[in-house]
Design an enzyme around this catalytic site. Structure first.
Site, mmCIF file in Angstrom:
data_model
loop_
_atom_site.group_PDB
_atom_site.id
_atom_site.type_symbol
_atom_site.label_atom_id
_atom_site.label_comp_id
_atom_site.label_asym_id
_atom_site.label_seq_id
_atom_site.Cartn_x
_atom_site.Cartn_y
_atom_site.Cartn_z
ATOM 1 N N ASP A 9 46.357 23.660 33.303
ATOM 2 C CA ASP A 9 46.024 22.441 34.056
ATOM 3 C C ASP A 9 44.625 22.674 34.644
ATOM 4 O O ASP A 9 44.475 23.019 35.805
ATOM 5 C CB ASP A 9 47.067 22.177 35.148
ATOM 6 N N HIS A 250 44.224 33.536 40.604
ATOM 7 C CA HIS A 250 45.545 33.495 39.972
ATOM 8 C C HIS A 250 45.455 33.551 38.440
ATOM 9 O O HIS A 250 46.007 34.442 37.802
ATOM 10 C CB HIS A 250 46.281 32.206 40.346
HETATM 11 C C1 BDR Z 1 48.566 28.169 40.420
HETATM 12 O O1 BDR Z 1 48.501 26.821 40.872
HETATM 13 C C2 BDR Z 1 47.281 26.244 40.540
HETATM 14 O O2 BDR Z 1 46.732 25.547 41.604
HETATM 15 C C3 BDR Z 1 46.385 27.353 40.077
HETATM 16 O O3 BDR Z 1 45.538 26.881 39.042
HETATM 17 C C4 BDR Z 1 47.329 28.421 39.586
HETATM 18 O O4 BDR Z 1 47.662 28.240 38.239
HETATM 19 C C5 BDR Z 1 48.697 29.081 41.614
HETATM 20 O O5 BDR Z 1 49.862 28.792 42.297
HETATM 21 CA CA CA Z 2 46.467 26.679 36.880
#
Ligand code: BDR
Ligand code: CA
Length: 321
Positions: A9, A250
């Protein structure tokens, strides 16, 4: 070179994951598939098309669009974290990609590629798991031809980032997350427990930018300007939210763990995802046993090696120190 497909995403940290993967000599990004999450799926597709063609203008990997909503729930997005366009900017300020997305939907690409190259594809999923769950439902045999799946999602021994207990990707589509966790495929989960140990501080970012000055440049097709605006927004959000002058890496950590698998150590367990109610999206790890298939769950990370990979693959080439 290891063949990877990125299902994402495409917000700020997903964008960094694309750059890290495409700049890694160890990896060959064969396709990107997009899913609604941080922003709408159309924006994720646009961001992915744009970044891939800037990074590899002669032969960018194809981008296929996937689910515009979760399997059951209504879509929840996070523009406050990733900006209205997903890359820290107002709508309409990014250049338009010069090529179209694939005509084929994401979930078909996710099974067609492993069928073409059985046992060779690593799927790195860094968004809600809607496309992956759909692919499993429609062609489990095709999905099972992936070498393995590496998934950013879940929070076990740390607080959530979407409410007190849930991680965003699992929160947005908990039903899909449960389907994937129960699939019996070879899965390594990279949860908040380890991703929150890999941060990019404002200080390090500005250090890499060296002389600075390009922050005020219009994003155009300059990757440095696009990523700086994205990171600036992402870090400012975190500072306001928690007082931390840094952004969590992340999704780049999920990619880094494919480049260098020893960067994370993991335990195994059966994962339960709470589908609704006040704990929606919360994940529990149950001990291995007869209750269902197990996945690997990363529990610790070598943050120094990660910082080196991020420097080599993203910060140095993008900000030019
Ligand atoms: C995840 O949520 C999204 O906002 C970031 O891209 C990552 O994949 C972290 O919780
Ligand atoms: Ca993400």
């Amino acid at each position: 070179m290891k063949k990877v497909v990125l299902d994402m995403d495409t917000g700020v940290d997903d964008a960094l994951a694309i750059v890290l993967a495409m700049n890694a000599p160890e990896l060959d990004v064969v396709a990107i598939t997009t899913v609604a999450g941080n922003v709408s799926v159309e924006k994720c597709t646009r961001n992915s098309l744009l970044l891939t063609e800037i990074l590899q203008p002669d032969d960018p990997p194809p981008v296929a669009e996937g689910a515009s909503t979760p399997l059951v729930k209504q879509l929840v997005t996070a523009p406050e974290v990733h900006g209205p366009d997903g890359l820290g900017g107002e709508l309409g300020t990014l250049p338009t990609p010069s090529r179209p997305r694939l005509e084929v939907p994401a979930h078909e690409v996710l099974t067609a590629l492993p069928r073409e190259c059985p046992g060779e594809i690593t799927l790195v999923a860094t968004g809600p798991l809607t496309n992956v769950a759909r692919a499993l439902r429609e062609d489990r045999t095709g999905m099972a031809l992936c070498e393995r799946l590496v998934i950013m999602g879940g929070a076990f021994g740390v607080p959530g980032n979407t409410g007190p207990v849930a991680e965003f990707n699992f929160y947005v589509d908990p039903e899909a997350a449960q389907i994937v966790m129960d699939s019996g495929l070879d899965i390594t989960l990279v949860p908040l427990d380890v991703t929150t140990a890999t941060i990019l501080t404002r200080e390090v970012l500005e250090g890499y930018r060296g002389t600075g000055g390009d922050a005020k440049r219009r994003p155009g097709r300059d990757l440095g300007a696009i990523l700086y605006r994205a990171l600036d927004y992402y870090i400012r959000y975190q500072l306001k939210e928690s007082g931390l002058d840094a952004g969590y890496m992340h999704d780049p950590l999920a990619v880094a763990s494919v480049i260098e698998p020893s960067i994370v150590t993991a335990t195994t367990g059966r994962v339960e995802v709470v589908p609704g109610g006040k704990d929606r999206g919360r994940s529990f790890a149950h001990p291995p046993g007869p209750g269902g298939p197990e996945v690997r769950i990363a529990t610790s990370v070598d943050a120094r090696t990660f910082a080196r990979l991020l420097g080599r693959g993203v910060l140095s080439p993008t900000f030019g120190l």
